[in-house]
Design an enzyme around this catalytic site. Structure first.
Site, PDB file in Angstrom:
ATOM      1  N   ASP A 169       0.743  -1.257  -0.023  1.00  0.00           N
ATOM      2  CA  ASP A 169      -0.063  -0.047   0.054  1.00  0.00           C
ATOM      3  C   ASP A 169       0.786   1.250  -0.013  1.00  0.00           C
ATOM      4  O   ASP A 169       2.218   1.337   0.089  1.00  0.00           O
ATOM      5  CB  ASP A 169      -0.920  -0.236   1.239  1.00  0.00           C
ATOM      6  CG  ASP A 169      -2.331   0.719   0.955  1.00  0.00           C
ATOM      7  OD1 ASP A 169      -2.491   1.084   0.067  1.00  0.00           O
ATOM      8  OD2 ASP A 169      -3.439   0.098   1.824  1.00  0.00           O
ATOM      9  N   ASP A 230     -10.938   2.094  -2.857  1.00  0.00           N
ATOM     10  CA  ASP A 230     -11.327   0.680  -2.207  1.00  0.00           C
ATOM     11  C   ASP A 230     -12.724   0.503  -2.524  1.00  0.00           C
ATOM     12  O   ASP A 230     -13.755   1.535  -2.355  1.00  0.00           O
ATOM     13  CB  ASP A 230     -11.162   1.087  -0.766  1.00  0.00           C
ATOM     14  CG  ASP A 230      -9.730   0.928  -0.429  1.00  0.00           C
ATOM     15  OD1 ASP A 230      -8.830   0.827  -1.343  1.00  0.00           O
ATOM     16  OD2 ASP A 230      -9.340   1.027   0.800  1.00  0.00           O
TER      17      ASP A 230
END
Length: 437
Positions: A169, A230
């Site tokens: 990430d 997301d």
């Protein structure tokens, strides 16, 4: 997890530096021979998030128990044989501090046996283990991140544990750090000698599009990458992802292929936010996008209907087609019907007829000729969900399908008789823009 980036995150000079560095990196190829078809498996984040309260909620918290039990389900309930092989840990697995040698360590209460023991358990069941890191001072959930000086150490730690996939990430890092760090981790993973699939969130932090994102370079660094937001447990979230991916398909579609995939995020089928029709739609549209199939649901309690959608053998065969060509939206009707096409090996194709309507089932009539299929060809068609077969469909024949609101009809087509000049290998529809009929 976590792809939200504060506005004004990087200065113009920082972005210019990042772009210049990225353009200078074509020799930094991943070259690991992995993910030649889109990865398939299970990922904890969307369903289980950063729930670390194992005293109040031991069954659903991020702990080794959750991953041992999901490994049992993948290996015993028919998932592994279909290709669902990865059990992927996401954020919030680690202790809040590194050990005395500076190494990442799992939370000792929630993962008392450690990651190596979990990897051994997963491997013994014919599965693979994925783990999460973050190229920054902290992970998105506030756990220790991988700063540039820790890249090689963390890659070696993951390899020693027996990890098979890394999702990296990008919270709490700058554009310059990302431009250095993502290629550096690719080199570090290669240097371990262990095959580790590399999933990058880099483009999601740079807006997902050129000029900030160089997809030619990205494909040489990462096996798959998150481009966009997301996913959440809602149909609105699924639609927002679809809208972005297909609005930008001219940029994104050519970037995908064996070993390097666009990742629109997890499958939320089996959770709470999608109807039956919407669940079938997500599965079909992710398949036509050649997307990784990473489920994020509780496999211990999944419903038979959700399991049937996720275990559709023909669907998985299409998703895993060895050509690895990502599909495109080829028609966008005023009636709120859309048509998507994915070229497949052996001159086959997948078509998805998708309804954005919210009123009632819609009778949609078209022909393969209108969808730019080759002339003078006869096809056998199989409905991917019902299994029904239509033989002898000619390119010029009109046909009708009934599409439920927010639902799909999906076809697998292969030629029975071809014109003398053959079918174009890249399949029909290439180069055609969406049209309003």
């Amino acid at each position: 997890m976590g792809t939200a980036v504060p506005s004004g995150f990087a200065s113009a000079s920082a972005l210019a530096f990042a772009l210049a560095l990225a353009l200078a990196l074509p020799s930094v190829a991943l070259e690991n021979g992995l993910a030649l078809t889109p990865p398939m498996g299970w990922l904890a984040w969307e369903r289980f998030r950063c729930n670390v309260d194992c005293r109040a909620d031991p069954r659903h918290c991020i702990s080794e128990t959750l991953f041992y039990e999901m490994a049992d389900r993948l290996s015993e309930d028919g998932w592994r044989e279909l290709g669902y092989e990865y059990i992927n840990i996401d954020d919030c697995w680690s202790a809040k501090h590194r050990d005395a040698e500076g190494r990442l360590v799992p939370d000792p209460e929630r993962f008392p046996r450690g990651i190596k023991a979990l990897a051994d358990y997963v491997h013994a069941r014919g599965l693979k283990l994925g783990i999460y890191g973050d190229l920054g001072t902290l992970t998105c959930g506030g756990y220790p991140g991988t700063t540039l000086d820790r890249v090689e150490q963390d890659a070696q730690t993951f390899a020693e544990w027996g990890v098979d996939m890394l999702k990296l990430d990008g919270c709490y890092s700058s554009a310059e750090e990302q431009a250095k760090g993502y290629p550096a981790m690719a080199r570090a993973l290669n240097a371990t000698g262990r095959p580790i699939v590399y999933s990058c969130s880099w483009p999601a932090y740079q807006g997902g599009l050129p000029p900030k994102v160089n997809y030619t370079v990205l494909a040489e660094i990462c096996n798959l990458w998150r481009n966009y937001d997301d996913i959440q447990d809602s149909w609105d979230s699924v639609l927002s992802i679809l809208d972005w991916f297909f609005a930008n398909q001219d940029v994104l579609q050519p970037a995908a292929g064996p070993g390097h995939w666009n990742d629109p995020d997890m499958l939320i089928i089996g959770n709470f936010g999608l109807s039956y029709e919407q669940s079938r739609s997500q599965m079909a549209l992710w398949t036509v996008m050649a997307a990784p199939l990473l489920m994020s649901t509780d496999l211990r309690t999944i419903s038979p209907s959700a399991k049937e959608i996720l275990q559709n053998r023909l669907m998985i065969r299409i998703n895993q087609d060895p050509l690895g060509i990502q599909g495109r939206r080829i028609v966008k009707e005023k009636s709120h019907i859309e048509v998507f096409l994915r070229p497949l090996s052996q001159a086959a194709s997948a078509l998805v007829f998708f309804s954005r309507r919210t009123d009632m089932p819609f009778l949609y009539t078209t022909s393969l000729a209108k969808l730019h299929f080759p002339e003078d060809t006869v096809y056998e068609v199989q409905d991917v969900f019902s299994g029904k077969i239509i033989s002898g469909l000619k390119t010029g024949d009109n046909f009708s399908v009934v599409i439920n609101p927010s639902g799909v009809v999906m076809w697998y087509l292969y030629p029975m008789a071809q014109p003398w000049h053959g079918v174009r290998q890249q399949g029909p529809g290439k180069g055609f823009l969406p049209v309003l009929l």
